[in-house]
Design a protein around this motif. Structure first.
Motif, PDB file in Angstrom:
ATOM      1  N   PRO A 110       0.837  -1.195   0.000  1.00  0.00           N
ATOM      2  CA  PRO A 110       0.000   0.000   0.000  1.00  0.00           C
ATOM      3  C   PRO A 110       0.879   1.255   0.000  1.00  0.00           C
ATOM      4  CG  PRO A 110       0.036  -0.980   2.188  1.00  0.00           C
ATOM      5  CD  PRO A 110       0.788  -1.914   1.280  1.00  0.00           C
ATOM      6  N   ARG A 111       0.254   2.411   0.066  1.00  0.00           N
ATOM      7  CA  ARG A 111       0.993   3.667  -0.071  1.00  0.00           C
ATOM      8  C   ARG A 111       2.086   3.801   0.984  1.00  0.00           C
ATOM      9  NH1 ARG A 111      -0.422   8.717   2.610  1.00  0.00           N
ATOM     10  NH2 ARG A 111      -1.831   8.324   4.330  1.00  0.00           N
ATOM     11  N   PHE A 112       3.155   4.531   0.621  1.00  0.00           N
ATOM     12  CA  PHE A 112       4.280   4.760   1.524  1.00  0.00           C
ATOM     13  C   PHE A 112       3.856   5.636   2.687  1.00  0.00           C
ATOM     14  CE2 PHE A 112       7.762   7.351   3.090  1.00  0.00           C
ATOM     15  CZ  PHE A 112       8.673   6.362   3.438  1.00  0.00           C
ATOM     16  N   GLU A 113       4.273   5.218   3.866  1.00  0.00           N
ATOM     17  CA  GLU A 113       4.165   6.043   5.070  1.00  0.00           C
ATOM     18  C   GLU A 113       5.495   5.961   5.784  1.00  0.00           C
ATOM     19  OE1 GLU A 113       0.520   6.043   7.345  1.00  0.00           O
ATOM     20  OE2 GLU A 113      -0.379   4.679   5.875  1.00  0.00           O
ATOM     21  N   GLN A 114       5.987   7.096   6.263  1.00  0.00           N
ATOM     22  CA  GLN A 114       7.312   7.181   6.874  1.00  0.00           C
ATOM     23  C   GLN A 114       7.494   6.189   8.017  1.00  0.00           C
ATOM     24  OE1 GLN A 114       9.862   9.057   5.600  1.00  0.00           O
ATOM     25  NE2 GLN A 114      11.139   7.949   7.060  1.00  0.00           N
ATOM     26  N   SER A 115       6.432   5.865   8.734  1.00  0.00           N
ATOM     27  CA  SER A 115       6.538   4.946   9.866  1.00  0.00           C
ATOM     28  C   SER A 115       6.950   3.538   9.444  1.00  0.00           C
ATOM     29  CB  SER A 115       5.214   4.891  10.620  1.00  0.00           C
ATOM     30  OG  SER A 115       4.182   4.423   9.766  1.00  0.00           O
ATOM     31  N   ALA A 116       6.833   3.205   8.156  1.00  0.00           N
ATOM     32  CA  ALA A 116       7.218   1.870   7.649  1.00  0.00           C
ATOM     33  C   ALA A 116       8.704   1.786   7.309  1.00  0.00           C
ATOM     34  CB  ALA A 116       6.401   1.526   6.418  1.00  0.00           C
TER      35      ALA A 116
END
Length: 120
Positions: A110-116
């Motif tokens: 899924p879409r990029f999120e900094q927490s990943a």
């Protein structure tokens, strides 16, 4: 999902600690299934070795040439038109081995999120 058209601001390119320049083409909670960023690596530059939790990433090389490292696989040369599939949690790094900028799309599902994001 709401239908909409995104008009990226080309002047919004910014440098990320990962080691490249980015323009977010699509990354919105309105479309949580995917994000697309255009990344640029200067000659001799490389992204930091990192991995993403819960996100599969694909690189599509638009310009230049480089060397990609994914997981425990041997480094491989990449160039215009090449696509690289990177499973979640696999380490990755891309190095510009050419004389010009290496430009690629980073497509995340899924879409990029900094927490990943995690440096390795």
């Amino acid at each position: 999902m709401t239908k909409y058209v995104v008009h990226p601001d080309e002047s919004s390119e910014f440098f990320v600690d990962e080691g490249c320049y980015l323009v977010e083409l699509l990354n919105s909670a309105l479309d949580p299934d995917v994000s697309i960023a255009r990344a640029r690596l200067e000659p001799g530059g490389a992204t930091r070795r990192h991995r993403l939790h819960g996100i599969t990433e694909r690189y599509l090389i638009l310009q230049g040439e480089g060397l990609v490292e994914v997981g425990d696989r041997a480094p491989e040369k990449v160039g215009v038109g090449d696509a690289v599939m990177i499973p979640a949690l696999d380490n990755r790094r891309l190095t510009n081995t050419g004389q010009n900028d290496l430009v690629f799309l980073a497509i995340c599902t899924p879409r990029f999120e900094q927490s990943a994001y995690e440096d390795n």
